[in-house]
Design a protein around this motif. Structure first.
Motif, short mmCIF file in Angstrom:
data_model
loop_
_atom_site.label_atom_id
_atom_site.label_comp_id
_atom_site.label_asym_id
_atom_site.label_seq_id
_atom_site.Cartn_x
_atom_site.Cartn_y
_atom_site.Cartn_z
N ALA A 31 0.84 -1.21 0.00
CA ALA A 31 0.00 0.00 0.00
C ALA A 31 0.87 1.25 0.00
O ALA A 31 0.58 2.21 -0.73
CB ALA A 31 -0.92 -0.01 1.22
N ILE A 32 1.96 1.23 0.80
CA ILE A 32 2.87 2.39 0.80
C ILE A 32 3.49 2.56 -0.58
O ILE A 32 3.59 3.68 -1.10
CB ILE A 32 3.96 2.21 1.87
CG1 ILE A 32 3.32 2.26 3.27
CG2 ILE A 32 5.01 3.30 1.74
CD1 ILE A 32 4.29 1.91 4.37
N GLY A 33 3.89 1.43 -1.20
CA GLY A 33 4.47 1.49 -2.54
C GLY A 33 3.49 2.07 -3.54
O GLY A 33 3.85 2.88 -4.40
N ALA A 34 2.20 1.68 -3.41
CA ALA A 34 1.19 2.21 -4.33
C ALA A 34 1.05 3.71 -4.15
O ALA A 34 0.96 4.47 -5.13
CB ALA A 34 -0.15 1.52 -4.08
N GLY A 35 1.08 4.16 -2.89
CA GLY A 35 1.01 5.60 -2.64
C GLY A 35 2.20 6.33 -3.24
O GLY A 35 2.05 7.39 -3.86
N LEU A 36 3.39 5.74 -3.08
CA LEU A 36 4.59 6.38 -3.63
C LEU A 36 4.53 6.41 -5.15
O LEU A 36 4.97 7.39 -5.77
CB LEU A 36 5.84 5.62 -3.18
CG LEU A 36 6.24 5.79 -1.72
CD1 LEU A 36 7.45 4.92 -1.41
CD2 LEU A 36 6.57 7.24 -1.43
N ALA A 82 0.35 1.31 -9.31
CA ALA A 82 -0.36 1.38 -8.03
C ALA A 82 -1.51 0.39 -7.99
O ALA A 82 -1.71 -0.32 -6.99
CB ALA A 82 -0.87 2.80 -7.80
N ILE A 83 -2.28 0.31 -9.10
CA ILE A 83 -3.42 -0.61 -9.15
C ILE A 83 -2.95 -2.06 -9.05
O ILE A 83 -3.53 -2.87 -8.33
CB ILE A 83 -4.22 -0.37 -10.44
CG1 ILE A 83 -4.99 0.94 -10.34
CG2 ILE A 83 -5.20 -1.49 -10.70
CD1 ILE A 83 -5.63 1.37 -11.63
N ILE A 84 -1.85 -2.37 -9.76
CA ILE A 84 -1.33 -3.75 -9.70
C ILE A 84 -0.89 -4.08 -8.29
O ILE A 84 -1.18 -5.17 -7.77
CB ILE A 84 -0.18 -3.91 -10.72
CG1 ILE A 84 -0.72 -3.92 -12.15
CG2 ILE A 84 0.57 -5.21 -10.47
CD1 ILE A 84 0.33 -3.92 -13.20
N LEU A 85 -0.19 -3.14 -7.62
CA LEU A 85 0.28 -3.39 -6.25
C LEU A 85 -0.89 -3.63 -5.31
O LEU A 85 -0.83 -4.47 -4.41
CB LEU A 85 1.11 -2.21 -5.75
CG LEU A 85 2.57 -2.20 -6.16
CD1 LEU A 85 3.22 -0.93 -5.67
CD2 LEU A 85 3.29 -3.40 -5.60
N LEU A 86 -1.99 -2.87 -5.52
CA LEU A 86 -3.11 -2.96 -4.58
C LEU A 86 -4.02 -4.15 -4.85
O LEU A 86 -4.47 -4.81 -3.91
CB LEU A 86 -3.95 -1.68 -4.64
CG LEU A 86 -3.38 -0.47 -3.92
CD1 LEU A 86 -4.34 0.69 -4.03
CD2 LEU A 86 -3.13 -0.78 -2.46
N PHE A 87 -4.29 -4.44 -6.13
CA PHE A 87 -5.33 -5.42 -6.43
C PHE A 87 -4.78 -6.76 -6.91
O PHE A 87 -5.40 -7.79 -6.68
CB PHE A 87 -6.30 -4.85 -7.47
CG PHE A 87 -7.07 -3.69 -6.94
CD1 PHE A 87 -8.10 -3.87 -6.04
CD2 PHE A 87 -6.76 -2.40 -7.32
CE1 PHE A 87 -8.80 -2.81 -5.53
CE2 PHE A 87 -7.45 -1.32 -6.82
CZ PHE A 87 -8.48 -1.53 -5.92
#
Lengths: 223, 92
Positions: B16-21, B76-81
């Motif tokens: 989640a932090i990576g997606a935010g970054l 970001a979408i790939i990291l989250l979902f």
């Protein structure tokens, strides 16, 4: 509305997500539209002016052919059917979110297929206009040293083309589902404006841009 | 294994932090599109009769400038979902 299909084929479980089912629905809708337009134009009364449905079809065709003529010029006007197909398909697919379906273009396989079609068309016309040797030689311009960069640049085109469409549509779908989940029964107060922006404005703009970039890629290669 | 937190939860939090970054990538297209829109407004002010042509060019240029931001969004979408890191950890 969500239609998903679970299949058992040759002992393997196959899952068809709703975006793929919606792709087929869009295809069927466009086929019906094409057949209806065909029948209408065959039986058209030539002594009177066009009216109703015929007017609508003529406006669409004239818009697309005007755009093609402006970007590609008269001598490459024969690309118009392909551009028209792209525009109609993407327009219906992007606006499908308004009916409560998941837009087919929010699935990467759909947008990548479309980008791959444009990519193969561009490479085919590069080979056709430059010949077999010229096809490979065109990558070594202006310097032979730049060949790897040129090849990477060529393969980056379909990826950026597909990710642009996919990212725009999917971000709209995700943001709207967040709002629908957060507000519950009060969601219809804000969502119409978001639908107007994400589905109508963004969808029509991305359709226009996809068709425009396709035409620019082909024109660059053939010239 | 840290105390009081499972490895899976730690990986999800870091994703989640990576997606935010990754969404910091949105700054670039924002500045670029703002510049383009400002120049387009200037151009329309100078040549109001060419407004249609300018709008078309602006929208096309914006779409191309947006690409880098869209790359950040897709990551970001790939990291989250899709959670590739969690899958990689579970397969270890």
């Amino acid at each position: 509305m969500k239609i998903e299909i679970y299949m058992k084929l040759f002992g393997k479980e196959i899952f068809v997500p709703d975006t793929i089912v919606n792709t087929f629905i869009v295809g069927i809708l466009l086929t019906i539209f094409a057949i209806a337009a065909n029948i209408k134009f065959k039986n058209a009364d030539k002594t009177k002016g066009p009216e109703g449905f015929q007017n609508f079809v003529e406006v669409v065709v004239e818009l697309v052919s005007g755009l093609t003529r402006m970007i590609m010029g008269e001598e490459m006007f024969y690309f118009m059917p392909y551009i028209g197909t792209l525009v109609l398909y993407l327009l219906v697919a992007n606006l499908f979110g308004l009916l409560g379906f998941t837009p087919p273009t929010s699935d990467y396989s759909v947008t990548f297929t479309l980008a791959l079609m444009t990519f193969s068309l561009v490479e085919f016309y590069r080979a056709k206009t430059k010949g077999f040797v010229g096809f490979f030689k065109s990558f070594t311009e202006p310097l032979p040293l730049l060949t790897p960069l040129n090849v990477i640049d060529e393969f980056a085109n379909p990826i950026s083309l597909s990710f642009r469409l996919f990212g725009n549509v999917l971000s709209g779908v995700i943001i709207m589902s967040l709002v629908y989940n957060a507000l519950g029964y009060f969601a219809p107060i804000v969502t119409p404006f978001m639908h107007a922006y994400f589905d109508v404005f963004s969808g029509v703009l991305q359709t226009f841009i996809f068709a425009m970039l396709t035409m620019i890629f082909i024109t660059n290669v053939v010239d | 294994m840290m105390q009081g937190i499972t490895s899976e939860a730690f990986i999800l939090g870091c994703s989640a932090i990576g997606a935010g970054l990754a969404m910091i990538a949105g700054i670039g297209p924002g500045i670029g599109q703002g510049n383009a829109a400002g120049k387009a407004a200037e151009a329309v002010g100078r040549q109001p009769e060419a407004a249609n042509e300018i709008t078309r060019t602006l929208l096309l240029g914006d779409a191309v400038a947006e690409t880098t931001g869209i790359y950040g969004l897709v990551i970001a979408i790939i990291l989250l979902f899709v959670r590739p890191l969690l899958t990689a950890y579970l397969n270890l």
